[in-house]
Design a protein around this motif. Structure first.
Motif, PDB file in Angstrom:
ATOM      1  N   UNK A   1      34.424   5.649   4.427  1.00 45.74           N
ATOM      2  CA  UNK A   1      33.081   5.876   4.981  1.00 45.74           C
ATOM      3  C   UNK A   1      32.550   4.693   5.770  1.00 45.74           C
ATOM      4  N   UNK A   2      33.147   3.520   5.628  1.00 48.37           N
ATOM      5  CA  UNK A   2      32.588   2.340   6.286  1.00 48.37           C
ATOM      6  C   UNK A   2      33.000   2.291   7.759  1.00 48.37           C
ATOM      7  N   UNK A   3      32.272   1.488   8.540  1.00 48.36           N
ATOM      8  CA  UNK A   3      32.640   1.338   9.955  1.00 48.36           C
ATOM      9  C   UNK A   3      33.642   0.212  10.161  1.00 48.36           C
TER      10      UNK A   3
ATOM     11  N   UNK B   1      36.315 -23.447  -4.314  1.00 51.62           N
ATOM     12  CA  UNK B   1      37.048 -24.634  -4.731  1.00 51.62           C
ATOM     13  C   UNK B   1      36.108 -25.815  -4.944  1.00 51.62           C
ATOM     14  N   UNK B   2      35.035 -25.904  -4.153  1.00 49.08           N
ATOM     15  CA  UNK B   2      34.028 -26.941  -4.377  1.00 49.08           C
ATOM     16  C   UNK B   2      33.312 -26.715  -5.701  1.00 49.08           C
ATOM     17  N   UNK B   3      33.019 -25.446  -6.002  1.00 51.34           N
ATOM     18  CA  UNK B   3      32.313 -25.111  -7.240  1.00 51.34           C
ATOM     19  C   UNK B   3      33.166 -25.401  -8.474  1.00 51.34           C
ATOM     20  N   UNK B   4      34.436 -25.024  -8.426  1.00 46.37           N
ATOM     21  CA  UNK B   4      35.333 -25.253  -9.564  1.00 46.37           C
ATOM     22  C   UNK B   4      35.476 -26.746  -9.845  1.00 46.37           C
ATOM     23  N   UNK B   5      35.619 -27.524  -8.790  1.00 47.30           N
ATOM     24  CA  UNK B   5      35.763 -28.971  -8.952  1.00 47.30           C
ATOM     25  C   UNK B   5      34.498 -29.573  -9.553  1.00 47.30           C
ATOM     26  N   UNK B   6      33.329 -29.143  -9.056  1.00 48.91           N
ATOM     27  CA  UNK B   6      32.067 -29.683  -9.560  1.00 48.91           C
ATOM     28  C   UNK B   6      31.816 -29.252 -10.999  1.00 48.91           C
ATOM     29  N   UNK B   7      32.150 -27.988 -11.340  1.00 46.85           N
ATOM     30  CA  UNK B   7      31.963 -27.500 -12.718  1.00 46.85           C
ATOM     31  C   UNK B   7      32.804 -28.321 -13.698  1.00 46.85           C
ATOM     32  N   UNK B   8      34.018 -28.606 -13.295  1.00 42.41           N
ATOM     33  CA  UNK B   8      34.905 -29.388 -14.166  1.00 42.41           C
ATOM     34  C   UNK B   8      34.374 -30.803 -14.353  1.00 42.41           C
ATOM     35  N   UNK B   9      33.871 -31.395 -13.256  1.00 37.60           N
ATOM     36  CA  UNK B   9      33.383 -32.775 -13.350  1.00 37.60           C
ATOM     37  C   UNK B   9      32.150 -32.870 -14.235  1.00 37.60           C
ATOM     38  N   UNK B  10      31.381 -31.773 -14.322  1.00 35.23           N
ATOM     39  CA  UNK B  10      30.178 -31.791 -15.157  1.00 35.23           C
ATOM     40  C   UNK B  10      30.428 -31.221 -16.550  1.00 35.23           C
ATOM     41  N   UNK B  11      31.653 -30.804 -16.846  1.00 37.11           N
ATOM     42  CA  UNK B  11      31.981 -30.298 -18.178  1.00 37.11           C
ATOM     43  C   UNK B  11      31.280 -28.991 -18.508  1.00 37.11           C
ATOM     44  N   UNK B  12      31.123 -28.117 -17.544  1.00 32.83           N
ATOM     45  CA  UNK B  12      30.392 -26.861 -17.751  1.00 32.83           C
ATOM     46  C   UNK B  12      31.306 -25.639 -17.705  1.00 32.83           C
ATOM     47  N   UNK B  13      32.594 -25.809 -17.991  1.00 29.25           N
ATOM     48  CA  UNK B  13      33.551 -24.705 -17.883  1.00 29.25           C
ATOM     49  C   UNK B  13      33.216 -23.538 -18.808  1.00 29.25           C
ATOM     50  N   UNK B  14      32.598 -23.816 -19.950  1.00 22.71           N
ATOM     51  CA  UNK B  14      32.279 -22.741 -20.892  1.00 22.71           C
ATOM     52  C   UNK B  14      30.900 -22.136 -20.645  1.00 22.71           C
ATOM     53  N   UNK B  15      30.051 -22.850 -19.947  1.00 20.58           N
ATOM     54  CA  UNK B  15      28.674 -22.375 -19.768  1.00 20.58           C
ATOM     55  C   UNK B  15      28.430 -21.685 -18.415  1.00 20.58           C
ATOM     56  N   UNK B  16      29.310 -21.949 -17.456  1.00 22.90           N
ATOM     57  CA  UNK B  16      29.143 -21.370 -16.122  1.00 22.90           C
ATOM     58  C   UNK B  16      30.399 -20.609 -15.736  1.00 22.90           C
ATOM     59  N   UNK B  17      30.228 -19.334 -15.420  1.00 21.02           N
ATOM     60  CA  UNK B  17      31.333 -18.496 -14.924  1.00 21.02           C
ATOM     61  C   UNK B  17      31.212 -18.379 -13.403  1.00 21.02           C
ATOM     62  N   UNK B  18      32.352 -18.288 -12.743  1.00 24.64           N
ATOM     63  CA  UNK B  18      32.370 -18.164 -11.276  1.00 24.64           C
ATOM     64  C   UNK B  18      33.191 -16.942 -10.894  1.00 24.64           C
ATOM     65  N   UNK B  19      32.577 -16.038 -10.181  1.00 22.83           N
ATOM     66  CA  UNK B  19      33.235 -14.803  -9.721  1.00 22.83           C
ATOM     67  C   UNK B  19      33.274 -14.780  -8.205  1.00 22.83           C
ATOM     68  N   UNK B  20      34.438 -14.419  -7.660  1.00 24.64           N
ATOM     69  CA  UNK B  20      34.632 -14.430  -6.204  1.00 24.64           C
ATOM     70  C   UNK B  20      34.604 -13.012  -5.626  1.00 24.64           C
ATOM     71  N   UNK B  21      33.869 -12.850  -4.543  1.00 22.17           N
ATOM     72  CA  UNK B  21      33.938 -11.622  -3.758  1.00 22.17           C
ATOM     73  C   UNK B  21      34.976 -11.830  -2.653  1.00 22.17           C
ATOM     74  N   UNK B  22      36.076 -11.128  -2.749  1.00 25.66           N
ATOM     75  CA  UNK B  22      37.090 -11.192  -1.696  1.00 25.66           C
ATOM     76  C   UNK B  22      36.731 -10.203  -0.577  1.00 25.66           C
ATOM     77  N   UNK B  23      36.270  -9.034  -0.981  1.00 24.46           N
ATOM     78  CA  UNK B  23      35.787  -8.044   0.003  1.00 24.46           C
ATOM     79  C   UNK B  23      34.274  -8.002  -0.077  1.00 24.46           C
ATOM     80  N   UNK B  24      33.654  -8.291   1.038  1.00 20.60           N
ATOM     81  CA  UNK B  24      32.189  -8.343   1.055  1.00 20.60           C
ATOM     82  C   UNK B  24      31.611  -7.007   1.489  1.00 20.60           C
ATOM     83  N   UNK B  25      32.234  -6.400   2.497  1.00 18.58           N
ATOM     84  CA  UNK B  25      31.778  -5.092   2.967  1.00 18.58           C
ATOM     85  C   UNK B  25      32.981  -4.201   3.207  1.00 18.58           C
ATOM     86  N   UNK B  26      32.951  -2.953   2.747  1.00 20.74           N
ATOM     87  CA  UNK B  26      31.871  -2.358   1.957  1.00 20.74           C
ATOM     88  C   UNK B  26      31.725  -3.044   0.597  1.00 20.74           C
ATOM     89  N   UNK B  27      30.501  -3.143   0.168  1.00 18.39           N
ATOM     90  CA  UNK B  27      30.143  -3.942  -0.995  1.00 18.39           C
ATOM     91  C   UNK B  27      30.735  -3.336  -2.265  1.00 18.39           C
TER      92      UNK B  27
END
Length: 953
Positions: free
Chosen positions: A753-755, A839-865
């Motif tokens: 259905x998408x253009x 990759x910037x986010x993963x590196x920063x999360x590791x440096x701040x020790x927040x691997x268990x408190x912050x999850x990161x999810x990637x959108x590979x396909x943006x549209x169609x959403x």
């Protein structure tokens, strides 16, 4: 210019020595207007040298002594008789236009009856070697100064110039049989009566009629007839709106009732999409050519109002059709482009398209260009619309001959068109036919041209139509009778009336009946996909290994590559042994596997053979043998499909249009265009807006062209950073407010259905899968991929074979798979992102020790959403703040697109907070320090778990 002025002094002595060495003597000739005597060479054997040689050597001595050789200055090209054919009204004083001009050459009237030896370079004598001066002048005037004006002396090929001379100078060449004249008359009748019929039935409708250039219909038919006679089987046409309905009716042979029903305001559209106005539509038709009795396929490519935008599209489709037929010399497939005079001179894409005409991977072996020279552009006079003398001067850059012809002389037009078709077939080069005509009405039928061109239109209103002029001529000479002429008119009028009657029975408009590029067998007979499944895109591991081995080798013996490239190939071999791939190798795997499956792959763009960032190296160059190259991709399998990779000219508009046209020809090809940097696509914005994003909606035309757009904020300045994803997302047609039903086939239905499909891959495996999915889907959609720059060599941006083997497929969303995913109830923040910033986010999360408190999810396909997968992720972390993080500025990138869609998923019960750079006018800073400071700022915010406390949404 200063170097050009020095040329005579530098070459004069050398030229004299050269002539003396070849036994050529020099003699003096005096021109009363040129001052000192000038000299020309003359052979001892007898007879004069060529006129051009004489002019050249005269120019060496005195540039002022040689006039601009343009006999078409005095040709009678304007049917209105009120304008010059060009903007330069100067007639060289030494052209013999009247008897008194003879004195310029020290000749008198008595000399007119003297016999002169004819040079070997002219054909005016036919079988005679001598002619009187009077007869010489008469024959030259008949050739060059009547209703045909020729421009070809700029062509730097003697054979080609002599070929043209012979076609036009030979006595009696422009003779037509009675049958040919009757056919021409009948075609003029159809052309003119079709317009008259539309004017009578729909007097208040825009149709952009052909009145004033009705001769274009027999002109196009003559080009097609002659080309068919020489073996052409497929003709692809592009043209603007003026005369389009007439071409559809009388050249392509579209059913008249289907044209007439387009004028019915009550007609309902039955197909998908929004449709288009009738004078933009295309058509594909196979029929018998009645003149040659041979099969001919005609395709008129649909196009928007953007004049000349269709030119490269036609050329690309023509190239593809030639490729699939193995027609390397263009003897089976050809293109015809129709232009308006103002657009031909004014639109830059014309120049871009001409410059593709002789490039190995883009040539179509010659195009016949037909210019409908209205001598006006909408309301603008030529003197305000161009700086060159003729609207056709752009064609001179590729040495294309230009044939100007008075459109009120149908026989002259037919002869010129026949010669043009022969030229294209003989020399495989472009040629231009300039139909000097007029526009009987305004820009369209509702327009009043007297506002701006009163004198021109007073003359036009007095102008006798070309059909009457030609009919009177044939009746006077006894070729037809008045009764036969009237019967021909009555017969076609009757055909139109009967078709009009049938058109009233049509209640539904089927846009698919106007399809310009059908794909037989790809869809069902109803035009639907044969299945609605989203296939797995992984491949067997042994295939991955084999491709990796070829990609890291040189298939040819005794082929010396650059030492730096040897290092790159060793790196590929090492990755293959370790079962990993980087971006370049993943691309190799995708292309190579498709080639094994019989899918032709074509990659085009600026510097794509090596890759802008020196990562691809699909063409290897022998360091010791000039122009010796190797494409390992074409050495993968014994019976693979061919791979084409070609550096393009420095053009985006023309080349992207070309690749779009190439992708139109077959669904069984992966056609990719790569921008040097992502933001360079904006010089091709017309193709993106008018064809790629809207083509299916307007013309029910599927197209799977792929755009590779390097993108990423890396401190390289405002012009090499952003591929402007916000623009593509703003034009995406999925509804941000409609909560979809998550059926089993939701993903494939969304894609259908998408253009277009917009992705920003974060891993090589994603890139591999999305390229393969593009071909394995049961339909075709344009695919926009924001490709990486720094990630091409990022040590973490690699994928394992395990993510690419059989059973794996493209992941629209890649969820968190680290420590945070093990205890989702403990996660305080869920960050959604796309592309390199991950990759910037993963590196920063590791440096701040927040691997268990912050999850990161990637959108590979943006549209169609991916509504279904985003909802799943949000529900998985019920206690987490939701954040969208991007490296682009807030008013750019993805936020404005994803935000309302998140709100729809969340029922506006939870916010999606923004983290990224502040709004800005420029896409990126030019200061490296500013770039790094802003990066640190938004990364700090992304992992400041108190950043949004107390804020409302």
């Amino acid at each position: 210019m200063s170097q050009l002025r020095l040329l005579p002094s530098r070459l004069g002595a050398q030229a004299s020595r050269l002539l003396a060495a070849h036994g050529v003597q020099r003699f003096s000739w005096y021109s009363r207007s040129s001052g000192p005597p000038v000299t020309f060479p003359s052979s001892k054997v007898g007879g004069g040298s060529s006129y051009m040689e004489e002019m050249y050597f005269a120019w060496l001595e005195n540039p002022q002594s040689v006039h601009k050789i343009r006999g078409h200055h005095v040709a009678q090209l304007d049917p209105l008789g009120i304008l010059d054919a060009d903007l330069d009204s100067f007639v060289p004083s030494d052209l013999i236009t009247t008897i008194d001009k003879l004195a310029f050459y020290d000749l008198r009237e008595a000399d007119l009856d003297k016999e002169f030896q004819l040079p070997t370079t002219t054909f005016i004598g036919g079988s005679e070697n001598t002619l009187s001066l009077r007869e010489i002048i008469r024959r030259l005037e008949n050739t060059y100064c009547q209703h045909i004006g020729l421009e070809f002396m700029f062509i730097n090929d003697v054979e080609q110039c002599q070929w043209i001379r012979q076609k036009f100078e030979t006595p009696g060449v422009m003779q037509f049989s009675s049958e040919e004249k009757r056919t021409l008359l009948a075609r003029l009748v159809r052309s003119m009566r079709f317009e008259d019929f539309l004017a009578r039935k729909w007097s208040s409708e825009k149709r952009f009629g052909l009145e004033g250039c009705e001769v274009m219909i027999p002109a196009l038919k003559t080009i097609i007839d002659k080309s068919s006679e020489m073996g052409i089987e497929n003709v692809i046409l592009g043209m603007p709106h003026r005369g389009r309905l007439n071409v559809l009716a009388n050249v392509i042979r579209k059913d008249l009732e289907q044209i007439f029903c387009q004028f019915d305001p009550k007609l309902e559209a039955a197909d998908e999409g929004s449709g288009d106005v009738k004078y933009h539509l295309g058509m594909y038709h196979e029929r018998i050519n009645r003149v040659t009795n041979r099969n001919i396929t005609l395709s008129l490519v649909a196009n928007p109002s953007h004049l000349e935008a269709v030119d490269p599209v036609v050329q690309g489709k023509t190239k593809a059709e030639q490729f699939y037929r193995g027609d390397a010399q263009g003897k089976k497939v050809m293109s015809i482009l129709v232009h308006g005079d103002a657009a031909f001179a004014g639109q830059g894409v014309v120049y871009e398209t001409f410059h593709l005409s002789d490039l190995p991977s883009y040539t179509t072996n010659g195009t016949v260009h037909v210019v409908v020279n209205n001598q006006i552009g909408f309301t603008t006079d030529p003197r305000m619309a161009r700086s060159s003398p003729y609207p056709t001067d752009v064609a001179r850059v590729v040495n294309a001959p230009i044939f100007h012809v008075n459109a009120d002389d149908p026989e002259a037009v037919m002869y010129v068109c026949s010669v043009a078709a022969e030229w294209r077939n003989t020399f495989n080069k472009d040629v231009v036919v300039d139909l000097v005509c007029y526009r009987r009405r305004g820009h369209n039928e509702m327009d009043e041209p007297m506002f701006t061109q009163p004198l021109m239109y007073k003359q036009i209103h007095r102008q006798v139509p070309v059909l009457k002029k030609y009919a009177d001529k044939l009746i006077a000479e006894g070729t037809v009778t008045l009764q036969e002429f009237e019967e021909e008119i009555a017969k076609y009028d009757r055909i139109c009336e009967e078709a009009f009657g049938r058109s009233k029975d049509k209640k539904i408009l089927h846009i698919k009946h106007w399809l310009d590029s059908p794909w037989p067998g790809f869809f069902t007979v109803d035009g639907e996909p044969k299945s609605m499944t989203c296939p797995a895109t992984g491949i067997p591991e042994d295939m991955l290994t084999h491709i990796g081995e070829v990609a890291s080798s040189v298939p040819l013996e005794d082929f010396k590559i650059h030492t730096g490239l040897s290092r790159i190939l060793r790196g590929r071999a090492d990755m293959t042994r370790k079962r990993t791939v980087d971006w370049a190798l993943a691309e190799y795997m995708a292309f190579g596997s498709l080639l094994k499956e019989g899918i032709h792959v074509r990659l085009s763009g600026q510097d794509v053979e090596r890759g802008t960032f020196s990562h691809r190296h699909h063409v290897l160059h022998d360091q010791e043998v000039d122009r010796r190259t190797c494409v390992p991709m074409n050495h993968l399998w014994p019976h693979q499909a061919p791979y084409t990779v070609c550096n393009s000219s420095l053009s985006e508009y023309g080349v992207l249009g070309f690749e779009l046209g190439y992708a139109m020809a077959s669904p069984n090809a992966l056609v990719l265009w790569e921008a040097q940097f992502g933001d360079f696509h904006n010089t091709a914005q017309c193709i993106i807006d008018q064809f790629i994003s809207t083509g299916q909606a307007k013309w029910v035309r599927h197209n799977g062209v792929v755009l590779l757009l390097p993108h990423g904020m890396e401190g390289m300045g405002p012009e090499h950073s952003s591929a402007r994803p916000e623009r593509f997302l703003q034009m995406s047609n999925d509804d941000s407010d409609a909560y979809p039903a998550f059926t089993q086939d939701f993903e494939v239905r969304q894609l259908y259905d998408c253009n277009w499909i917009v992705v920003n891959c974060s891993t090589p495996a994603s890139y591999f899968h999305v390229l393969r999915r593009q071909i394995l889907l049961p339909f075709r959609k344009p695919l926009i991929i924001f490709t990486p720059k720094s990630l091409l060599r990022h040590p973490e941006a690699k994928s394992s074979f395990d993510q690419m083997v059989s059973g794996t497929s493209f992941q629209r969303v890649i969820p968190e798979d680290g420590a945070a995913a093990q205890a989702p109830g403990q996660v305080r923040r869920l960050i959604f992102c796309t592309g390199k910033v991950y990759y910037d986010l993963v590196k920063e999360r590791s440096s701040q020790g927040l691997d268990e408190q912050v999850a990161i999810t990637r959108l590979e396909q943006i549209s169609p959403f991916p509504f279904d997968l985003i909802r799943r992720e949000a529900e998985k972390y019920p206690g987490a703040e939701l954040v969208w993080c991007q490296e682009e500025h807030k008013n750019m990138g993805y936020y404005d697109y994803i935000s309302p869609r998140f709100m729809t998923i969340l029922g506006r019960a939870r916010p999606i907070w923004y983290v990224g750079r502040d709004p800005a006018a420029a896409p990126a800073t030019g200061n490296r320090n500013t770039h790094l400071v802003s990066l640190k700022k938004f990364l700090d915010t992304a992992f400041n778990l108190q950043a949004f406390e107390g804020k409302t949404f």
